[in-house]
Design an enzyme around this catalytic site. Structure first.
Site, PDB file in Angstrom:
ATOM      1  N   CYS A 146       0.839  -1.193   0.000  1.00  0.00           N
ATOM      2  CA  CYS A 146       0.000   0.000   0.000  1.00  0.00           C
ATOM      3  C   CYS A 146       0.876   1.245   0.000  1.00  0.00           C
ATOM      4  CB  CYS A 146      -0.922  -0.023   1.224  1.00  0.00           C
ATOM      5  SG  CYS A 146      -1.974   1.440   1.377  1.00  0.00           S
ATOM      6  N   CYS A 149       0.283   2.954   3.734  1.00  0.00           N
ATOM      7  CA  CYS A 149       0.522   2.330   5.043  1.00  0.00           C
ATOM      8  C   CYS A 149       1.455   1.126   4.978  1.00  0.00           C
ATOM      9  CB  CYS A 149      -0.798   1.925   5.696  1.00  0.00           C
ATOM     10  SG  CYS A 149      -1.660   0.582   4.830  1.00  0.00           S
ATOM     11  N   CYS A 166      -4.627  -0.349   0.084  1.00  0.00           N
ATOM     12  CA  CYS A 166      -5.213  -1.463   0.829  1.00  0.00           C
ATOM     13  C   CYS A 166      -6.734  -1.347   0.869  1.00  0.00           C
ATOM     14  CB  CYS A 166      -4.643  -1.522   2.249  1.00  0.00           C
ATOM     15  SG  CYS A 166      -4.969  -0.060   3.234  1.00  0.00           S
ATOM     16  N   HIS A 179      -7.628   2.463   2.595  1.00  0.00           N
ATOM     17  CA  HIS A 179      -7.044   3.553   1.815  1.00  0.00           C
ATOM     18  C   HIS A 179      -7.521   3.551   0.367  1.00  0.00           C
ATOM     19  CE1 HIS A 179      -3.697   3.702   5.013  1.00  0.00           C
ATOM     20  NE2 HIS A 179      -4.519   4.718   5.174  1.00  0.00           N
ATOM     21  N   CYS A 260     -14.801 -27.407 -16.739  1.00  0.00           N
ATOM     22  CA  CYS A 260     -13.872 -28.179 -17.570  1.00  0.00           C
ATOM     23  C   CYS A 260     -13.222 -29.299 -16.777  1.00  0.00           C
ATOM     24  CB  CYS A 260     -12.814 -27.263 -18.169  1.00  0.00           C
ATOM     25  SG  CYS A 260     -11.991 -26.199 -16.954  1.00  0.00           S
ATOM     26  N   HIS A 753      -7.888 -23.465 -16.367  1.00  0.00           N
ATOM     27  CA  HIS A 753      -8.635 -24.271 -17.346  1.00  0.00           C
ATOM     28  C   HIS A 753      -7.993 -25.653 -17.461  1.00  0.00           C
ATOM     29  CE1 HIS A 753     -11.148 -25.186 -20.743  1.00  0.00           C
ATOM     30  NE2 HIS A 753     -10.127 -25.283 -21.579  1.00  0.00           N
TER      31      HIS A 753
END
Length: 794
Positions: A146, A149, A166, A179, A260, A753
């Site tokens: 972040c 912070c 964050c 934030h 799948c 996948h």
């Protein structure tokens, strides 16, 4: 009132004669001629120039591709008097209400939707007009924190200006400081994507203004992570002109949205003759004796899907007129639509917290789950999963006395470790890792990734090496000791399933995949791994259980009135002698107890061997007479043998994740207290009500044989010559040929996948959802689950 769905008149008459129930509803769907190859595997029938499919046998129609009409009638037996519906004049009000309820009831397709844990995600109103600032910000693929912070968790990337901030603070103290939300309030930049969620399948995008998860552009979010893109291209054989194939055994399976994993497993199973013979060879018999509600019958749904895959009716080459029409319209549609497994998925995943959702799942876990379903529904009949079943001989040796114990268990798959330290390009990997860490610390783009290349022989060697047995109690010493375990094949299956352990758990308990390639051989000889049993000169461990004791607070004051068990005695003088050496008092008491009061010297050796364990200084765990844990036939009812309970720290970790305590204990017991395997066990063994569990036990153990999946390490034994009905173990030579493998693309089992490659008629074929093509370069080194068939002895 009954409904007969997908059954002829003779079947309903048979049911009428058996039950005396005389009122039925007949539901039928009429489809125009172009739907003769409709998905789902139902058998079309002609009548009056039209083709109809029974409604509940096939309801996966696309409105753009099909024109159809539904017909409903009320049928009264024995005269077979038909009343077209709806009808409000001739029928009593109660009958009309009952008919309406049947007609408006949701099908299995609709029922599955609310069970899904996935919510419908809308396209954001900012998708087309989002403004992205050209401010020179470059986001590295890792090492984020972040900007306000320094937090490194729950980070969100603002899609307008590239700010990394964050997320919200959670009630339990985790999360972030909010934030990212503060930044939106200051700038009005509306969209942010959660870092660590960007995959080729999409990402978690949040709209601050709309206050909900959204899709940024209606398509999959691009992912520029180079290792995963390379993996996707290689496994799917992208860039090659693959030739499509048609006919019996070359029918694709529709992807229902992250299904799948199911499609690849079913394609492999229905390429095995035993499954073909069981469900497709007996198609008519299964349909004749199917219950009135075929949506709830496992054999019916397996037969229906198997017929759809093998009949060739849903895999026909296009006519020239269709190709010309597509070229004229500049359309590039896949001519193969594949069949839908929706009804089978709804049935086999019912009640399972993961497979009943629309999230991506682990194909290996689903394979074991489906084998379990086959076992449950094959009681008293041919069991096609017999081809996978084999016996594992486990040899445990006490390191102090050198005495041994041999046991056998049933298994269906071998899991091979992938030892990175055995990589042939180890120096290259070390160099890459050093450069990657340096780039992360300096917030630079990482170097070109390097894939570990591991010999298959190294994986096999790691599987056969002795492993330490935690908390081993030696019946020869009557105390805890060091023990080692080795595993060998007591029998070889007809079809061998090999899983490469590519997935591990990160610090956040999210499954992550190791990027590696393994030179898996086309031919495999495991004959040298056949078990030998007790050897001459070996001495068996005594068949004794650990001592049964009472809780400390009752020591010296209580006795078990039912069994006459007295509380244990501990040599307190030896305890104090060890405590004076500076060891924790509780650790000293455990050392003296576990060494059977054989003196401070033996207890000291126990301390040295166990002082690194997390519960070293914890109080001596003495099970209560009121412990609700499971009893065994060898121990008194209600008494739990010492050492049967897993470490409390491990139980606490699982219960903190929301799993019930009893279920967590069972998972740890079944996996030798291995947290990683215990989580696998929990997800493949959903908790059930006691009555259901007893019913399941009756279903899965028709011959007294406990079902054990690849993650299970039960001490239950199974003798090869045990008298059971039907072929339980198909033993034979340990020489095999590779005929199929399933590959995974993506960073974890929770995303990505699956495709599978199957060798048919001497050539490899790739099955990628509904697309079926000849393989030009099968990526055998990147597979996840491999399937071998035994070579003939001739």
């Amino acid at each position: 009132m009954n409904t007969f769905l997908g059954f002829g008149r003779e079947h309903v008459e048979r049911h009428y004669r058996k039950t005396g129930q005389s009122v039925y509803m007949h539901l039928k769907r009429h489809v125009k001629e172009k739907a003769t190859g409709a998905a789902g595997g139902a058998i079309p029938r002609r009548r009056n120039g039209k083709v109809f499919l029974d409604l509940e046998l096939n309801r996966d129609f696309n409105g753009e591709d099909y024109e159809y009409e539904d017909e409903a009638k009320l049928v009264i037996f024995p005269d077979h008097f038909e009343i077209p519906l709806p009808n409000i004049e001739e029928l009593p009000a109660l009958v009309t209400i009952a008919c309406d309820a049947v007609l408006n009831a949701p099908s299995a397709y609709k029922k599955q939707e609310p069970e899904s844990w996935e919510e419908e995600i809308q396209v954001s109103r900012h998708a087309r007009s989002l403004r992205q600032l050209d401010n020179g910000v470059r986001i590295p693929p890792s090492g984020w924190k972040c900007q306000k912070c320094e937090m490194r968790e729950n980070l969100w990337l603002n899609l307008t200006d590239g700010s990394v901030l964050c997320g919200k603070w959670f009630f339990d103290g985790s999360g972030g400081n909010g934030h990212a939300l503060e930044h939106y309030r200051e700038t009005n930049h509306p969209l942010a994507v959660k870092l660590d969620t960007i995959t080729p399948d999409g990402a978690d995008v949040y709209s601050f203004e709309e206050e909900e998860a959204v899709v940024k552009n209606g398509h999959h979010t691009d992912n520029n992570s180079r290792p995963r893109v390379s993996e996707w291209e290689v496994i799917q054989e992208s860039g090659m002109k693959l030739k499509m194939v048609y006919g019996s055994g070359y029918t694709g399976i529709k992807n229902l949205g992250n299904s799948c994993y199911l499609g690849t497993v079913l394609q492999v199973l229905f390429s095995i003759p035993d499954f073909q013979r069981m469900y497709v060879g007996n198609l008519q018999r299964i349909f004749d004796y199917s219950p009135l509600d075929p949506t709830q019958d496992f054999a019916t749904q397996m037969a229906k899907l198997g017929h759809g895959l093998l009949s060739g009716q849903n895999s026909k080459p296009p006519m020239k007129s269709e190709l010309i029409e597509q070229v004229m319209k500049e359309e590039h549609k896949h001519l193969q639509r594949g069949i839908s497994p929706r009804m089978l998925k709804a049935l086999v995943s019912r009640g399972h917290p993961e497979f009943s959702s629309n999230r991506q799942q682990d194909a290996h876990e689903f394979l074991l789950h489906l084998i379990n379903q086959v076992e449950r529904n094959s009681a008293g009949s041919e069991n096609p999963s017999d081809v996978f079943r084999f016996l594992v001989e486990e040899r445990v040796q006490c390191c102090q006395t050198r005495r041994v114990r041999y046991t056998q268990r049933v298994d269906y798959c071998i899991q091979l470790p992938a030892p990175i330290e055995a990589a042939t390009n180890r120096e290259e990997l070390l160099t890459y890792e050093a450069k990657r860490k340096e780039a992360e610390e300096n917030m630079r783009a990482p170097p070109e990734p390097v894939r570990a290349r591991i010999p298959f022989t190294a994986c096999l060697q790691a599987f056969t090496e002795p492993e330490n047995v935690p908390d081993f109690w030696s019946s020869a010493l009557q105390a805890k000791s060091a023990g080692v375990k080795t595993s060998r094949f007591a029998s070889f299956p007809e079809y061998l399933i090999v899983q490469i352990k590519k997935f591990t758990f990160g610090v956040d308990w999210v499954p992550k995949k190791l990027d590696l390639a393994i030179d898996v051989p086309d031919f495999l000889d495991l004959s040298r791994l056949r078990a030998t049993g007790l050897q001459s000169g070996e001495e068996e461990l005594p068949d004794l259980l650990p001592p049964i004791v009472l809780p400390e607070d009752t020591r010296g004051t209580m006795q078990d009135t039912h069994n006459g068990l007295e509380s244990p005695e501990i040599d307190e003088a030896a305890v104090m002698q060890l405590a004076e050496m500076g060891f924790p008092l509780e650790a000293c008491r455990k050392a003296v107890y576990y060494t059977g009061n054989m003196g401070p010297e033996m207890a000291f050796n126990w301390i040295i061997a166990h002082m690194e364990e997390p519960d070293f200084a914890e109080p001596l765990p003495l099970p209560s007479m009121l412990d609700p844990g499971p009893s065994t036939s060898e121990s008194p009812v209600g008494v739990t043998p010492l050492g049967n309970l897993p470490p409390e720290e491990s139980i606490a970790i699982l219960t903190s994740m929301g799993f019930p305590r009893s279920h967590s204990i069972n998972a740890l017991k079944a996996t030798n207290n291995n947290l990683e395997r215990a989580l696998d066990w929990i997800f493949t063994h959903p908790e059930e009500e006691e009555s259901d569990a007893l019913s399941d036990m009756a279903d899965t153990e028709p011959n007294g044989i406990t079902f054990s999946n690849a993650n299970s390490h039960s001490d239950s034994t199974l003798s090869p010559d045990q008298d059971v009905s039907g072929p339980r173990v198909k033993d034979g030579p340990g020489r095999y040929e590779l005929f199929a493998f399933i590959s995974h693309m993506g960073a974890s089992t929770m995303s990505g996948h699956y495709v599978c490659h199957i060798k048919k008629e001497g050539r490899w074929v790739i099955y990628n959802d509904h697309k079926v093509c000849l393989s030009e370069r099968p990526p055998k080194d990147l597979g996840y689950i491999y399937f071998y068939r035994r070579l003939s002895s001739s």
